[in-house]
Design a protein around this motif. Structure first.
Motif, PDB file in Angstrom:
ATOM      1  N   ARG A   7       0.774  -1.181  -0.052  1.00  0.00           N
ATOM      2  CA  ARG A   7       0.192   0.098   0.012  1.00  0.00           C
ATOM      3  C   ARG A   7       0.761   1.325  -0.050  1.00  0.00           C
ATOM      4  N   LEU A   8       0.344   2.171  -0.323  1.00  0.00           N
ATOM      5  CA  LEU A   8       0.939   3.866  -0.142  1.00  0.00           C
ATOM      6  C   LEU A   8       1.102   4.239   1.409  1.00  0.00           C
ATOM      7  N   ASP A   9       2.184   4.490   1.746  1.00  0.00           N
ATOM      8  CA  ASP A   9       2.292   4.927   3.163  1.00  0.00           C
ATOM      9  C   ASP A   9       1.593   6.476   3.197  1.00  0.00           C
ATOM     10  N   ALA A  10       1.458   6.966   4.459  1.00  0.00           N
ATOM     11  CA  ALA A  10       1.050   8.363   4.462  1.00  0.00           C
ATOM     12  C   ALA A  10       1.348   9.224   3.574  1.00  0.00           C
ATOM     13  N   GLU A  11       2.709   9.495   3.458  1.00  0.00           N
ATOM     14  CA  GLU A  11       3.391  10.649   2.615  1.00  0.00           C
ATOM     15  C   GLU A  11       3.061  10.424   1.255  1.00  0.00           C
ATOM     16  N   GLU A  12       3.142   9.063   0.758  1.00  0.00           N
ATOM     17  CA  GLU A  12       3.003   8.509  -0.847  1.00  0.00           C
ATOM     18  C   GLU A  12       1.559   9.035  -1.088  1.00  0.00           C
ATOM     19  N   SER A  13       0.490   8.724  -0.266  1.00  0.00           N
ATOM     20  CA  SER A  13      -0.513   8.599  -0.573  1.00  0.00           C
ATOM     21  C   SER A  13      -1.241  10.264  -0.539  1.00  0.00           C
ATOM     22  N   ALA A  14      -0.775  11.116   0.300  1.00  0.00           N
ATOM     23  CA  ALA A  14      -0.989  12.455   0.339  1.00  0.00           C
ATOM     24  C   ALA A  14      -0.509  12.971  -0.844  1.00  0.00           C
ATOM     25  N   ALA A  15       0.772  12.635  -1.565  1.00  0.00           N
ATOM     26  CA  ALA A  15       1.102  13.306  -2.834  1.00  0.00           C
ATOM     27  C   ALA A  15       0.346  12.830  -3.844  1.00  0.00           C
ATOM     28  N   TRP A  16       0.053  11.402  -3.856  1.00  0.00           N
ATOM     29  CA  TRP A  16      -0.790  10.838  -4.717  1.00  0.00           C
ATOM     30  C   TRP A  16      -2.197  11.421  -4.877  1.00  0.00           C
ATOM     31  N   LEU A  17      -2.740  11.726  -3.884  1.00  0.00           N
ATOM     32  CA  LEU A  17      -4.131  12.233  -3.846  1.00  0.00           C
ATOM     33  C   LEU A  17      -4.253  13.732  -4.255  1.00  0.00           C
ATOM     34  N   ALA A  18      -3.340  14.500  -3.942  1.00  0.00           N
ATOM     35  CA  ALA A  18      -3.101  15.908  -4.082  1.00  0.00           C
ATOM     36  C   ALA A  18      -2.782  15.825  -5.670  1.00  0.00           C
ATOM     37  N   THR A 144       9.038  16.275 -14.946  1.00  0.00           N
ATOM     38  CA  THR A 144      10.021  15.677 -16.136  1.00  0.00           C
ATOM     39  C   THR A 144      10.191  14.385 -15.653  1.00  0.00           C
ATOM     40  N   ALA A 145      10.420  14.068 -14.283  1.00  0.00           N
ATOM     41  CA  ALA A 145      10.644  12.869 -14.002  1.00  0.00           C
ATOM     42  C   ALA A 145       9.531  11.764 -14.112  1.00  0.00           C
ATOM     43  N   ILE A 146       8.512  12.171 -14.082  1.00  0.00           N
ATOM     44  CA  ILE A 146       7.288  11.366 -14.381  1.00  0.00           C
ATOM     45  C   ILE A 146       7.206  10.958 -15.667  1.00  0.00           C
ATOM     46  N   THR A 147       6.917  12.040 -16.655  1.00  0.00           N
ATOM     47  CA  THR A 147       6.933  11.775 -17.950  1.00  0.00           C
ATOM     48  C   THR A 147       7.882  11.047 -18.506  1.00  0.00           C
ATOM     49  N   GLY A 148       9.050  11.186 -17.963  1.00  0.00           N
ATOM     50  CA  GLY A 148      10.239  10.419 -18.087  1.00  0.00           C
ATOM     51  C   GLY A 148       9.961   9.021 -18.192  1.00  0.00           C
ATOM     52  N   THR A 149       9.359   8.520 -17.174  1.00  0.00           N
ATOM     53  CA  THR A 149       9.126   7.167 -16.845  1.00  0.00           C
ATOM     54  C   THR A 149       8.008   6.722 -17.748  1.00  0.00           C
ATOM     55  N   LEU A 150       7.152   7.639 -17.970  1.00  0.00           N
ATOM     56  CA  LEU A 150       6.054   7.208 -19.098  1.00  0.00           C
ATOM     57  C   LEU A 150       6.461   7.094 -20.313  1.00  0.00           C
TER      58      LEU A 150
ATOM     59  N   PHE B 122       0.908   0.401 -10.434  1.00  0.00           N
ATOM     60  CA  PHE B 122       1.110   1.025 -11.565  1.00  0.00           C
ATOM     61  C   PHE B 122       1.605   2.577 -11.082  1.00  0.00           C
ATOM     62  N   VAL B 123       0.798   3.070 -10.070  1.00  0.00           N
ATOM     63  CA  VAL B 123       1.017   4.323  -9.530  1.00  0.00           C
ATOM     64  C   VAL B 123       2.430   4.371  -8.989  1.00  0.00           C
ATOM     65  N   ARG B 124       2.771   3.326  -8.405  1.00  0.00           N
ATOM     66  CA  ARG B 124       4.182   3.364  -7.788  1.00  0.00           C
ATOM     67  C   ARG B 124       5.230   3.174  -8.589  1.00  0.00           C
ATOM     68  N   ARG B 125       4.966   2.249  -9.858  1.00  0.00           N
ATOM     69  CA  ARG B 125       6.170   2.548 -10.547  1.00  0.00           C
ATOM     70  C   ARG B 125       6.252   3.721 -11.294  1.00  0.00           C
ATOM     71  N   VAL B 126       5.159   4.341 -11.734  1.00  0.00           N
ATOM     72  CA  VAL B 126       5.319   5.715 -12.819  1.00  0.00           C
ATOM     73  C   VAL B 126       5.549   6.774 -11.863  1.00  0.00           C
ATOM     74  N   VAL B 127       4.787   7.024 -10.759  1.00  0.00           N
ATOM     75  CA  VAL B 127       4.916   8.297  -9.848  1.00  0.00           C
ATOM     76  C   VAL B 127       5.510   8.454  -8.704  1.00  0.00           C
ATOM     77  N   ILE B 128       5.392   7.249  -7.890  1.00  0.00           N
ATOM     78  CA  ILE B 128       6.283   7.298  -6.482  1.00  0.00           C
ATOM     79  C   ILE B 128       7.648   6.966  -6.843  1.00  0.00           C
ATOM     80  N   ASP B 129       7.939   5.726  -7.560  1.00  0.00           N
ATOM     81  CA  ASP B 129       9.423   5.563  -7.864  1.00  0.00           C
ATOM     82  C   ASP B 129      10.178   6.434  -8.737  1.00  0.00           C
TER      83      ASP B 129
END
Lengths: 161, 161
Positions: A7-18, A144-150, B122-129
Motif C-alpha cells: 500500500r501507499l504510506d501516508a506521505e505517498e498517499s498524500a502526494a498521490w491524492l493531491a 519531468t521525472a514522471i513523464t520520463g518514466t511514462l 502502476f502508480v508506484r512504478r510511474v509516480v512514486i518510484d
DNA sequence: CCAACATGGTTGTCGATGCAACTATTCCCG
DNA sequence: CGGGAATAGTTGCATCGACAACCATGTTGG
C-alpha cells in the motif's frame, strides 16, 4: 498470498491524492478559461502555439502530434476543425507524398495573438503565483521525472524546431 | 499598449511546459492501465474507491461529486453506467427526498479489490518510484497550492467520512 | 400559508477523443 | 525490379463529458 505491492504510506498517499485532484481540476480550468475567452480548447491552443514557433509556421502532422503529446487520429480531427475555422491549412508535403503539412494561417496567428495574453495571465495566476521560485524548479524536475518514466524514449514534449 | 501580463521567463516556462506534458500524458496512462486490466476508467475507479471508504459504503451523489472533483451531471452518467454493470446501487435518501444515495454493491467491492493492486503497482512504478522522498513532499505541497488557488473554498478533494 | 427561490439530481444533445480499419506512399530486400 | 512490410495520415464508430434544460423536493419571507 503475499502482498506484492505494498500500500501507499501516508506521505505517498498524500502526494498521490493531491496530484489526482490537480489532474482533475487543472485541465478543466484551463479549458474553461480558453473556451470562455477565445473559443479554444487548451489542446487547440497548444497546437496553434506549436505551429507559431515552427519554421514557416508549419509542421508535419506527425511531428505536431509528437510535439503536443497527442495521437495522430486526435490531431487529425482537431486540425480538421481548426481548418474549418480557417485557423490552419493543410497542404501535401512535397518531399514525402504520404505526409501532410499543417500551417498556421494569418487568421490563426491573429486569433492566437489575441488569446495568448489572457491565457498567460491565467497560468500565471493559477500556477506560477501559487508557487515560490524554489517550487517552480521542483515542479519542473518532478513533472519531468514522471513523464520520463511514462515515455522513456523521450519521444514526446520536444520543442518545435 | 503596455504589456500587462509579462511573458513567462525561462524557469517559469520550463515548469509550465513540463506540467502541461504531465497533464496530457499521465491521465491517459492511468486510464489505459485500468481499462486494460479492469475495464474501468480512472474516474470510475476513484468513484468506487471513494464509496468503499465511506460509512456503509454509501454517499450522497452530491458529496460523491465533491469528493471526486466531478460535476453532478458527469457523476450521474457514470453512476448510471456503474449501476448497469451491477457495481453500484442507487437508493433514494430517506432524510431528504430530493437526494440520492449511491452504494457500493458486493460485486462492486469485489471488482475494486481485484483492480486495486495492479493500479497501485502502476502508480508506484510511474509516480512514486520516479521521485525521491523529498520530492514526494514537494509534490504534495505544489499540487495542494495550485488546487487551493483553483478552489479557494476547498470544496473539493475532501476525504470520505 | 403560499409564492418565490434554492437545492439535489437526471436527462438530452452535442462536441471531443480513443480505437480499429482503411488508403496511399515509401522502404527494404531477395 | 517486384512484393511485402513499414510509415503517414484519414475516417467511422462508439463512448465519455460539458452544458443547459428540466423535474422534484425543500426552505423562507411576506
Amino acid at each position: 498470498m503475499t502482498r506484492l505491492v505494498p500500500r501507499l504510506d501516508a506521505e505517498e498517499s498524500a502526494a498521490w491524492l493531491a496530484l489526482v485532484s490537480l489532474l482533475e481540476l487543472l485541465p478543466s480550468a484551463l479549458d474553461s478559461q480558453l473556451q470562455r475567452d477565445s473559443e479554444l480548447t487548451h489542446f487547440e491552443f497548444a497546437v496553434l502555439s506549436y505551429l507559431r514557433f515552427s519554421p514557416d509556421q508549419t509542421q508535419r502532422m506527425s511531428a505536431l502530434a509528437v510535439g503536443t503529446n497527442a495521437t495522430l487520429p486526435r490531431l487529425s480531427h482537431v486540425v480538421t476543425r481548426l481548418e474549418r475555422r480557417g485557423l490552419v491549412e493543410r497542404t501535401p508535403c512535397p518531399e514525402d507524398r504520404r505526409a501532410t503539412n499543417a500551417q498556421l494561417t494569418d487568421a490563426g496567428r491573429r486569433e492566437l495573438v489575441r488569446a495568448t495574453p489572457g491565457h498567460i495571465a491565467f497560468v500565471r495566476r493559477v500556477v506560477i503565483d501559487s508557487l515560490d521560485r524554489e517550487q517552480l524548479g521542483q515542479l519542473a524536475a518532478i513533472a519531468t521525472a514522471i513523464t520520463g518514466t511514462l515515455d522513456p524514449e523521450g519521444r514526446f514534449a520536444a520543442l518545435p524546431g
